[in-house]
Design a protein around this motif. Sequence first.
Motif, short mmCIF file in Angstrom:
data_model
loop_
_atom_site.label_atom_id
_atom_site.label_comp_id
_atom_site.label_asym_id
_atom_site.label_seq_id
_atom_site.Cartn_x
_atom_site.Cartn_y
_atom_site.Cartn_z
N GLY A 164 -20.53 -12.19 -5.80
CA GLY A 164 -20.63 -13.43 -5.04
C GLY A 164 -19.34 -13.95 -4.44
O GLY A 164 -19.31 -15.07 -3.93
N VAL A 165 -18.28 -13.16 -4.47
CA VAL A 165 -17.01 -13.59 -3.86
C VAL A 165 -16.62 -12.57 -2.79
O VAL A 165 -16.45 -11.38 -3.09
CB VAL A 165 -15.89 -13.72 -4.91
CG1 VAL A 165 -14.58 -14.11 -4.23
CG2 VAL A 165 -16.26 -14.75 -5.96
N ILE A 172 -10.27 -15.56 0.13
CA ILE A 172 -11.69 -15.75 -0.09
C ILE A 172 -12.28 -16.34 1.19
O ILE A 172 -11.78 -17.35 1.71
CB ILE A 172 -11.96 -16.70 -1.27
CG1 ILE A 172 -11.30 -16.18 -2.54
CG2 ILE A 172 -13.46 -16.88 -1.48
CD1 ILE A 172 -11.36 -17.18 -3.70
N THR A 173 -13.32 -15.73 1.70
CA THR A 173 -13.97 -16.28 2.90
C THR A 173 -15.24 -17.04 2.56
O THR A 173 -15.59 -18.01 3.23
CB THR A 173 -14.30 -15.16 3.90
OG1 THR A 173 -15.15 -14.18 3.26
CG2 THR A 173 -13.02 -14.49 4.39
N ALA A 201 -12.47 -13.30 -8.06
CA ALA A 201 -11.64 -13.06 -6.88
C ALA A 201 -10.57 -12.01 -7.14
O ALA A 201 -9.80 -11.67 -6.24
CB ALA A 201 -10.99 -14.36 -6.42
N GLY A 202 -10.50 -11.49 -8.36
CA GLY A 202 -9.53 -10.45 -8.67
C GLY A 202 -8.15 -10.95 -9.03
O GLY A 202 -7.18 -10.17 -9.02
N VAL A 203 -8.04 -12.23 -9.37
CA VAL A 203 -6.75 -12.80 -9.75
C VAL A 203 -6.44 -12.42 -11.20
O VAL A 203 -7.32 -12.39 -12.06
CB VAL A 203 -6.78 -14.33 -9.58
CG1 VAL A 203 -5.54 -14.98 -10.20
CG2 VAL A 203 -6.89 -14.69 -8.10
N GLU A 482 -2.45 -11.47 -4.49
CA GLU A 482 -3.81 -11.39 -5.04
C GLU A 482 -4.79 -12.30 -4.31
O GLU A 482 -5.94 -11.91 -4.07
CB GLU A 482 -3.79 -11.71 -6.52
CG GLU A 482 -3.03 -10.67 -7.34
CD GLU A 482 -3.03 -10.98 -8.83
OE1 GLU A 482 -2.72 -10.06 -9.60
OE2 GLU A 482 -3.33 -12.13 -9.22
N CYS A 483 -4.37 -13.51 -3.99
CA CYS A 483 -5.24 -14.42 -3.24
C CYS A 483 -4.40 -15.55 -2.67
O CYS A 483 -3.68 -16.23 -3.42
CB CYS A 483 -6.35 -14.99 -4.12
SG CYS A 483 -7.62 -15.87 -3.17
#
Length: 554
Positions: A164-165, A172-173, A201-203, A482-483
């Motif tokens: 879902g991300v 992140i969009t 989000a992979g952080v 990462e973000c």
Amino acid sequence: MPTRLLFLLAFLLFYCSPKPEENIESNVFSADVIIYGGTSAAITAAVQVKKMGKSIIIVSPDQHLGGLSSGGLGYTDTGDKSVIGGLAREFYGRVYAHYQQDSAWKWQKREEYGNKGQGTPAIDGNARTMWIFEPHVAEQVFEDFVSENKLEIWRDEWLDRSKGVTLSEGKITKISTLSGKTFEGKVFIDATYEGDLMAAAGVSYHIGRESNETYGEKWNGVQVGVYQHRHYFQDSISAYEIPNDPSSGLLPEISDQPPGINGEGDSRLQAYNYRLCMSRHPDNRVPFAKPEGYDPHRYELLARVYEAGWDETFDKFDPIPNLKTDTNNHGPFSTDYIGKNYNYPEASYEERNAMLEEHKNYQQGLLYFMANDPRVPQKVRDEMAQWGLAKDEFQDTGNWPHQIYVREARRMIGDYVMTEHEVLGDREVPQPIGMGSYSLDSHNVQRFITPGGNVQNEGDIGVHPKQPYSISLGTILPKKSECSNLLVPVCVSSSHTAFGSIRMEPVFMILGQSAAAAASLAIDGNQAVQDVNYDQLREVLLNEKQVMELAGRL
């Protein structure tokens, strides 16, 4: 083609085409800032975004807003309240205004309440703040923030944690929920206790305790034999079914695993519990019911504690208005369900729900045991008979809190990690965005067998800082690689020991507001949240009466 026809075609094309803020797909919603979570930090963040002229959507997995602040933790862990500013202070100011009304005192006269708070008066008339409150009052304050600021909020919307991300070029969009809704934004804020958006989000993040070597700390890692509160077994109590007979097996609620070596890291978490709101008014209490599958033997350890002469049962029935309590863990065997939450942060929603039910069953059984079992001293049973769950609180969840106390779950690992060195004042904090002042506070992490065959708890610490300390902007920022458009004001970048102080509800409100200000400035500058000009951010926060360093005290 006639001019009139060309004009008509142009008119139709313009007015029938989707606008930039619309989407022809169903269940797609857009805003400048998307906040995931329904905690106190989520609400203060949303209010600040709106104050800075940006659009906002709160995507809340919760029906009830406010997290622990409205979920039973009404006896606020304030520390030094002079460093609580901004919207956090406004929250406590609104609580004060509520209790100035005669109508607020339904079950008790105001003059009978007293004025006891945690290290501070409950009602501070000079500052027009009140730090102790009933759950429903806190929830109404948060709902007032929502209605007054016309905040858009979607409740009972759970992030699809597996897919879902959506990210593009390190941003992140959009995020999607299990119901099929999609939320698009320029900047996202994870204001959950669990850090679910951050993780999806992979952080980078950490779960459990770091070793003392990781950040050169003293109070991190395993802490066998460290007793800084009274939440340990003060007498030699056998861990076995038949005292001193290992062949009889362990009593319930004791781990058979070795505790580890002091100072080494592990993946264990400090215990969770529900902060219960009890009432002793006869017309506003619900008797403690026997839970399904109740087994009194589950509480044999508590019976042995009583037999040893322990008499502190009611020391954490902290008074809140209207003859109610915020009831917390106290003693060696209490409402903390030690060792039963280790998998919670990474667990699926279904697995988490099962853990929550088990925590609830444990605590309900404990209450029933204390109120009814003949092995409990008569004076305790007599006092328990005066109490019950508050009938006028948590009415849609069986008078049981809607929020478990997630004292610690994931903690982000950013470029800057707050440690006990900063909290204890031994290291300067760069780019402050708020302050904390509570002790390094961890509840017990495990219950184990000593070499002598007795039971003992481990993990409880309480080390007080010399003075309030600043919290850095870096604690809420992921690594840019990462973000670059996510802020994390709850599961902040900090060690286990530092988080033990930061993890207080007023601080979460403070960091939520500061994160929102940074998000808004990032949008204004069309830049990564890590590139926001700190001087600009500081100016915004000072205008919002945020307190960021000792020289800026209220």
